[in-house]
Scaffold this motif. Structure first.
Motif, mmCIF file in Angstrom:
data_model
loop_
_atom_site.group_PDB
_atom_site.id
_atom_site.type_symbol
_atom_site.label_atom_id
_atom_site.label_comp_id
_atom_site.label_asym_id
_atom_site.label_seq_id
_atom_site.Cartn_x
_atom_site.Cartn_y
_atom_site.Cartn_z
ATOM 1 N N PHE A 14 27.403 25.999 50.675
ATOM 2 C CA PHE A 14 27.576 27.290 50.012
ATOM 3 C C PHE A 14 26.565 27.505 48.887
ATOM 4 C CE2 PHE A 14 30.124 30.597 47.765
ATOM 5 C CZ PHE A 14 30.317 31.450 48.847
ATOM 6 N N ASN A 15 25.940 26.425 48.433
ATOM 7 C CA ASN A 15 24.949 26.536 47.357
ATOM 8 C C ASN A 15 23.518 26.574 47.872
ATOM 9 O OD1 ASN A 15 26.831 26.482 45.196
ATOM 10 N ND2 ASN A 15 27.022 24.264 45.412
ATOM 11 N N SER A 21 25.844 39.125 47.037
ATOM 12 C CA SER A 21 25.782 37.685 47.330
ATOM 13 C C SER A 21 26.062 36.896 46.061
ATOM 14 C CB SER A 21 24.418 37.296 47.892
ATOM 15 O OG SER A 21 23.397 37.483 46.933
ATOM 16 N N SER A 81 25.164 33.763 50.274
ATOM 17 C CA SER A 81 26.547 33.289 50.254
ATOM 18 C C SER A 81 27.449 34.378 49.690
ATOM 19 C CB SER A 81 26.663 32.016 49.410
ATOM 20 O OG SER A 81 26.154 32.221 48.111
ATOM 21 N N THR A 98 23.343 31.344 43.081
ATOM 22 C CA THR A 98 23.454 29.891 42.968
ATOM 23 C C THR A 98 23.206 29.477 41.525
ATOM 24 O OG1 THR A 98 22.694 29.606 45.226
ATOM 25 C CG2 THR A 98 22.562 27.690 43.791
ATOM 26 N N TRP A 144 31.499 32.839 53.183
ATOM 27 C CA TRP A 144 30.665 32.772 54.385
ATOM 28 C C TRP A 144 29.196 32.916 54.006
ATOM 29 C CZ3 TRP A 144 34.883 35.858 53.687
ATOM 30 C CH2 TRP A 144 34.668 37.183 53.305
ATOM 31 N N MET A 145 28.347 32.403 54.897
ATOM 32 C CA MET A 145 26.894 32.390 54.683
ATOM 33 C C MET A 145 26.229 33.215 55.777
ATOM 34 S SD MET A 145 26.677 30.147 52.133
ATOM 35 C CE MET A 145 24.967 29.624 52.092
ATOM 36 N N LYS A 203 31.445 35.081 48.595
ATOM 37 C CA LYS A 203 32.759 34.496 48.340
ATOM 38 C C LYS A 203 33.834 35.235 49.129
ATOM 39 C CE LYS A 203 32.698 32.051 43.951
ATOM 40 N NZ LYS A 203 33.327 31.923 42.618
#
Length: 636
Positions: free
Chosen positions: A85-86, A199, A103, A202, A189-190, A105
Motif C-alpha cells: 500500500f506504500n 490517492s 493507493s 505515501t 486498493w491500488m 483507502k
C-alpha cells in the motif's frame, strides 16, 4: 498468516483455481510440503519466464505473477503484504519504465477496478503480514477477487475467482469494501493511474522515528504499595524486587517512549526473523556436518530431529533482543528457550503506568498476556481434540526469586486458557513409578512440563555423565531425567535448543546475507569483523555472561565474566546500543507463535545487558507525538 484448515483442503502446490488471463493459484499449506522436492529455501522461490515473483505460494507471489502475465509489470519486493500500500510505482519488465501506482483507502470516492490490487491490513487471520488479492470483477454490490493463501480449498467450480466481497457507497459517495470471512479490515486498493486525485500520499519514513526517547512521569504514586500482594505472581515479584518498583535503582518515574513506526518496524522484524530462524533450524537438521558447531551431545540429535518433525509448529514463546537506533534495527539473538522478562513486559510496566498516572501513549506489553493465553488455548485444544480429559501441565522452576514470579505469571496464563497447573519447585517430592514414569508429591502423573530451566542446563548434566567427569548418583533425580524422559512432553520443545544456540547466527548470516536485521556473524574471527569491530559470545551463554566487545582499533571496550568461558565462541559485528542519558537501552520483542505480542526495554549503564540489568517502562506513542518530543529534546 494463519489460515483455517478444513476437510476440503488441498496439498501444497495443488491448483486451487485459474484466474483471468490463465493465471493459476496454488495451495500454500506449508504443513503438507513435500520436502523431498523442496529441499531448501531457494526451491521455494518462483520465477515466471525468468522473472522472480515471490515465495511459493504466498499471496504476494500471486499478485506479482498475475500482474506480470496480464500487464507485463511487477511491483518491488516488500517485507509484508500490507507494505504494498506504500508503493508508488510498478516496473514494466520490457523496458524498466516506472508507471505510477495510486493507493486509495477503503472509503475512497475512487471505485476499485479490474486489475487493481486489494490490500488488507494486519490482523485476524492475516495477523502480522496483511494480505493482497487481485480484483478480477466489479459489480454494483460485489467485488470479485483472485488470491493465494487465504484458504487451502479449491475455488468454486467453473469460476475464475476465489471469492467475492460486498461493496457499497455511503451517502457521500465513498466506496467501502467489507470483509466477512477473515476478521481483518480491508486497508484499500491500488490502481495504476496517472491522476493523483483522492490517492493516499505515501508518508516518507525518516530515521528519527526509530529514536528511543527518555521521559519522566509528572507525578508520584498516590500509594507506595501499587502491586497486588494477594496475587501470587505479583507477590513473588515484590519479594524479588524488595518493594513495589520496576527498577532496582535510579529514578522510578523515568520511562522510555518509541514511535508507532518503530513499533511497526520491530513487529515486522520479529515475524520475518522468526521465520528465518526456523528455516535455519531445518537447514541444520538436514546437514549433520553442521552439528558439531553447536556442541550438543551426539546422542541428543535424534531426539532434536524427532522434536522438530513432530512439533515444529508448536513453538510457544521467545524473546528477540534488538538494537534500535536511527542507523537501523539489528537483532543480537533469539532467546527461543526459557526467556525471561515476560511478567515485567506483560504486567508490571502496565501497573507502573497506572500507579504513576502515565497516560502518554499505550503500554508496549499490553497484549502479551492475552497472546500467551491464546497460545496455550491452542495447545489445549489440540490435545483435548483427541483426549477429552483436562490438560495438566507441571511448571518446573528452580529455587530462584526471579524464576518464581516468572513461573507463576505463566501459570496464570495457562489457567486462564483452561489448563490445570501444578507448581513444582525443583524435584522435591517427585517419585519414580513402577512403570518407569514420574509423579509429583500428590501422586499426579507428570506428563507435560513447562520449565524455567534452559535445555542447556540438562545437556550440561548429560555432557558430564558422558565424559565421566563425576560419579552419577542414579537414585537422585536430575533435571536431565525429567526433561529427556520418554514419557514427558516439554514446553518449549527440545528443538528450541537450536535457535537459542548462538552457533545458529553464522548459519543465518550465510543463508540471509541481505537481511536488514542480521549482523555479520562468523565462527572464526575474520578481517572484515576486525575492521568494523566485533562482539565475541559463547554459543550457549546466558544473561550476557562472558561477552567481549572489541572496537575497530582492537581495543576491548567492554567485557563480562561468567561460567561460559570454556565454550566455543561466535563473532558478531559490533552494532552498539544507543546511550540515552546514562543508560544503554536494548529493545526486547516477545514472539508468540511467530508474531510480536509485546515489547520491553533492558537498560544498563554498561554496553552489555546482563541478568542484573533493569527493565524500564516503555510506552508507544504516535509518530506525531514522538516528533514533538524529539524536537523538544533537541531544543533542550
Amino acid at each position: 498468516m494463519s489460515v483455517k484448515h478444513s476437510s476440503e483442503d488441498l496439498p501444497f502446490g495443488a491448483v486451487q483455481g485459474i484466474a483471468s488471463g490463465n493465471v493459476p493459484a496454488y495451495c500454500c499449506d506449508y504443513d503438507t510440503v513435500d520436502e523431498t522436492r523442496l529441499t531448501n529455501r531457494e526451491a521455494f522461490r518462483h520465477y515466471e519466464n525468468g522473472i522472480y515473483t515471490g515465495y511459493k505460494w504466498q499471496c504476494v507471489e500471486f499478485a506479482r505473477r498475475w500482474l506480470l502475465i496480464n500487464t507485463g509489470c511487477v511491483f518491488d519486493d516488500v517485507a509484508m503484504a500490507y507494505d504494498i500500500f506504500n508503493l508508488e510505482s510498478l516496473k514494466r519488465v520490457q523496458d524498466g519504465k516506472r508507471l505510477p501506482l495510486m493507493s486509495y483507502k477503503n472509503g475512497s470516492p475512487i471505485e476499485p477496478e479490474v486489475g487493481g490490487m486489494l490490500i488488507w491490513q494486519e490482523g485476524g487471520e492475516f495477523a502480522v503480514t496483511g494480505h493482497v488479492a487481485i480484483i478480477v470483477g466489479v459489480e454494483k454490490n460485489r467485488l470479485y477477487i483472485a488470491e493465494q493463501n487465504a484458504s487451502f480449498s479449491a475455488w468454486p467450480a467453473g469460476m475464475d475467482y476465489s471469492r467475492s466481497l460486498p461493496i457499497h457507497k455511503d451517502e457521500q459517495g465513498n466506496v467501502w469494501v467489507e470483509e466477512e470471512e477473515h476478521g481483518t479490515p480491508v486497508l484499500g486498493w491500488m490502481l495504476q493511474k496517472n491522476d493523483t486525485s483522492y490517492s493516499q500520499p505515501t508518508a516518507p519514513f525518516t530515521p528519527s522515528k526509530l529514536k528511543i526517547l527518555s521521559q519522566t512521569a509528572s507525578s508520584q504514586p498516590s500509594q507506595s504499595d501499587w502491586l497486588d500482594v494477594n496475587d501470587n505472581a505479583e507477590n513473588a515479584y515484590v519479594h524479588m524486587m524488595d518493594g513495589h518498583r520496576m527498577k532496582c535503582s535510579g529514578d522510578q518515574s523515568q520511562f522510555y517512549i518509541m514511535s508507532t513506526s518503530a513499533q511497526r518496524a520491530v513487529r515486522r522484524a520479529t515475524a520475518e526473523l522468526h521465520s528465518q530462524f526456523l528455516f535455519a533450524v531445518d537447514h541444520v537438521l538436514k546437514r549433520p556436518e553442521t552439528w558439531s558447531a553447536f556442541n550438543i551431545p551426539e546422542a541428543v540429535w535424534p531426539k532434536i530431529q524427532q522434536s522438530w518433525n513432530n512439533r515444529r509448529n508448536e513453538v510457544m514463546t521467545g524473546r528477540f533482543d534488538f538494537c534500535l537506533t536511527e542507523m537501523g534495527l539489528k537483532c543480537y539473538e533469539y532467546n527461543a528457550d526459557s526467556a525471561s522478562c515476560y511478567m515485567e513486559a506483560g504486567r508490571i510496566q502496565g501497573k507502573w503506568a497506572e500507579a504513576f498516572n502515565v497516560k502518554l501513549g499505550v503500554d508496549s506489553g499490553g497484549e502479551l498476556f492475552e497472546g500467551l493465553v491464546k497460545a496455550w488455548k491452542r495447545i489445549r485444544d489440540e490435545v483435548t481434540e483427541h483426549d477429552q480429559s483436562p490438560l495438566h501441565i507441571h511448571i518446573l522452576y528452580d529455587n530462584d526469586l526471579e524464576e518464581a514470579y516468572h513461573a507463576k505469571f505463566m501459570a496464570q496464563a495457562m489457567e486462564k486458557a483452561g489448563i490445570i497447573t501444578h507448581m513444582q519447585l525443583g524435584f522435591k517430592g517427585i517419585k519414580r513409578n513402577s512403570d518407569g514414569g514420574l509423579s509429583d508429591k500428590n501422586g499426579v502423573a507428570i506428563r507435560r512440563v513447562w520449565k524455567t530451566w534452559a535445555w542447556e542446563t540438562a545437556l550440561d548434566q548429560l555432557r558430564s555423565e558422558l565424559a565421566n567427569e563425576s560419579k552419577q548418583n542414579t537414585s537422585s533425580l536430575r533435571l536431565v531425567d525429567v526433561l529427556l524422559h520418554d514419557n514427558i512432553m516439554v514446553h518449549e520443545p527440545l528443538w528450541t535448543l537450536l535457535p537459542s544456540n548462538k552457533a545458529i547466527l553464522p548459519i543465518l548470516w550465510e543463508l540471509f546475507p541481505d537481511s536488514p536485521y542480521l549482523l555479520e556473524s562468523t565462527m572464526q574471527l575474520t578481517d572484515s569483523l576486525k575492521q568494523q569491530g566485533y562482539v565475541s559470545k559463547p554459543i550457549a551463554g546466558r544473561c550476557g555472561s562472558n561477552i567481549s566487545i572489541v572496537d575497530a582499533q582492537a581495543n576491548e571496550i567492554a567485557g563480562t565474566s561468567g561460567q561460559f568461558a570454556d565454550q566455543n565462541q561466535i563473532y558478531q559485528a559490533f552494532f552498539p546500543l544507543p546511550l540515552i542519558g546514562n543508560q544503554y537501552v536494548q529493545i526486547c520483542s516477545f514472539c508468540v507463535h511467530g508474531s510480536m505480542h509485546g515489547l520491553c526495554t533492558r537498560i544498563d549503564p554498561k554496553p552489555v545487558v546482563t541478568s542484573s540489568s533493569d527493565v524500564a517502562p516503555l510506552r508507544i506513542v504516535s509518530d506525531d507525538e514522538h516528533g514533538e518530543f524529539l524536537v523538544s529534546s533537541i531544543n533542550n
